[in-house]
Design an enzyme around this catalytic site. Sequence first.
Site, mmCIF file in Angstrom:
data_model
loop_
_atom_site.group_PDB
_atom_site.id
_atom_site.type_symbol
_atom_site.label_atom_id
_atom_site.label_comp_id
_atom_site.label_asym_id
_atom_site.label_seq_id
_atom_site.Cartn_x
_atom_site.Cartn_y
_atom_site.Cartn_z
ATOM 1 N N SER A 29 36.070 47.414 -15.399
ATOM 2 C CA SER A 29 34.957 47.787 -14.546
ATOM 3 C C SER A 29 33.736 46.993 -14.973
ATOM 4 C CB SER A 29 34.671 49.287 -14.697
ATOM 5 O OG SER A 29 33.609 49.649 -13.863
ATOM 6 N N CYS A 30 32.950 46.547 -13.987
ATOM 7 C CA CYS A 30 31.724 45.841 -14.339
ATOM 8 C C CYS A 30 30.588 46.396 -13.497
ATOM 9 C CB CYS A 30 31.862 44.335 -14.141
ATOM 10 S SG CYS A 30 32.196 43.859 -12.440
ATOM 11 N N SER A 31 29.360 45.987 -13.810
ATOM 12 C CA SER A 31 28.223 46.694 -13.224
ATOM 13 C C SER A 31 28.134 46.514 -11.710
ATOM 14 C CB SER A 31 26.929 46.287 -13.921
ATOM 15 O OG SER A 31 26.843 44.879 -13.954
ATOM 16 N N THR A 34 35.321 42.742 -12.851
ATOM 17 C CA THR A 34 36.341 43.780 -12.856
ATOM 18 C C THR A 34 37.726 43.170 -12.611
ATOM 19 O OG1 THR A 34 34.721 45.291 -11.934
ATOM 20 C CG2 THR A 34 37.025 45.936 -11.736
#
Lengths: 471, 152
Positions: free
Chosen positions: A8-10, A16
């Site tokens: 998961s990334c921002s 992701t």
Amino acid sequence: MKIVAITSCSTGIAHTYMAAENLETAAKKLGVEIKVETQGSIGVENALTSAEIAAADGVIIAASTTVNKDRFSGKKLLDVDVTEAVDHPEELFERVKTAPVYQENKDSSNDASANSTEPQATNNVGNKAKGIYGHLMTGVSYMIPFVVAGGICTALAFAVGGINAHGVLAQAISKLGSTAMGLMWPVLAGYTAFSIADRPGLVPGMVAGMLSSSMNAGFLGALLGGFLAGYTVLAMKKWIKLPSSFSGLMPILIIPLISTLFVGLVMKFIIGTPITALNKGITAWLNSLTGVNSVLLGLILGAMMAIDLAGPIGKAAYFFGVASLTNLSAGQTSPIMAAVMVSGMVPPLALALSSTVLGKNLYSKDEREAGKSAWVLGLSFISEGAIPFAATDPIRVLAAMTVGSAITGGLSMWFKCGIAVPHGGFFVFLIPGAVSHVLLYVIALVVGTVISGFLITFLKKMRYKGKEVNA
Amino acid sequence: MAADFALRKLMPPDLITFDLQATEKVAAIKELAQKIKDAKQINDLDTYLKAVFKREEEYTTGIGNGVAIPHGKTAAVLKSSLAFGRSNKGITYNSMDNKPVYLMFLIAVPENSSNEHLQILSQIARKLMHEENRQAILRAQSPEELYQVFEN
């Protein structure tokens, strides 16, 4: 090796998926089985099922956002930034092998108000590297709540209906108690096997536990059955190869049937009889312990209860106590369980005594607060109430607690106190018939508590001589 | 093959350049962003760039191996877009491996982007992780050849 991962990334647009791709590629290269759940702006894709999580040897979370880890309690969990999975995915597979086991609500071990009785052992669930002892503790940690519920229902039945549980309500509660207690061995054997072989282990394990119960092979039989079931299933998974069109039959038909037949017949005809004899022998020996021997046993069990505050050693002692209960008939009490329980109450009570009465100025404000709840936790036989103190000053605290607990355990044995239930602390003292020699039992508790309380106060005074304590 | 056409809509030929002029990160991003603006898919270039650079501050989108995927998600984007620029000289980018960037994919996503677009972007991100795809992009001579890398 099986790994489950979350990336998961921002912004959830690119990293992701790059991280997921790289983990999958690296896993293929390393021969690791992996499933990667992506939590991106599309939402969750390729979601992990609880069965996949249960079967995994480890969890990799590569995220720059906060990922909910509740699902992974008891799993080795490596938590890294998403860029690490993009940049050097292979290294993560090395690191996850030695990653710490994730514990849900990590902070609760330092929180005196958290009153779960058996947190440590449950956290080992599914951890493949844990070995025989770990499998045993997994089984035990699943079993203990059954024993607690069952034992307390039994005691309640006595409280409602007198020592023979007269009356409809008392009979009903008593029946509940014995039903819960009766599940003890299947759950122990089933979850020991589950720990070894995952879900397919449950069927032969639980059957073995039931058999052990009906054969009077007790704790030893259930345990042996659980291990036999677990390793049988493990071997079957390894050796039996079916054409892929039939492989769907493995988990629902072949493994349960064959493992149950094998384990059940071995239990029945080969190991059952000697184990039953051994179980009876041990029970008879324990019942015959008197005088010095029994006091010595009480001292040892008491010390075990305090030395790691409901850790593995404490649980072993506790388990021994519980096992001694299972051979009792209604109305009897177990001196071993009595020694174990009362000595387990000493550490939180002694620390409560020291931090709220004897040496207030030796403790920080937080510790004094923890001390107040430790009174309640101690009276409830929740040894973990002492953990906040042990966490900050382990050697002094554990040493002082072990001395008092051992003395209490020894005294309880000497006074021939007995108890019919495996839990409940001070509150079962009040249930008629639950504790024999209840006044002496209280004396044993008070003596150990006072000794440990003074000892830890003294040790802390030595330490802080001339120093100010941070409030 | 709806997805294939979707990629072509997301990254039309006028958002593709095989000769990026800028040799430095900020300038290169601006150069590509201008193309998206020119295609009228961003309504406020500054707001969009701010989002991209804010994202860049968190950690670099230079993912190594000569690839960068700067991206911005903001209401200033009218329509999900992907711009591609290839630099023949290399762009200094403070990438994760400290090497210059040759392939840059600039992503623009509105606040409420359709999942279809996000899905395509996620597929592209995955494809970029493979050496053979990166080589093919480096060799591509036309938008058509670029599409084929992702459509295979």
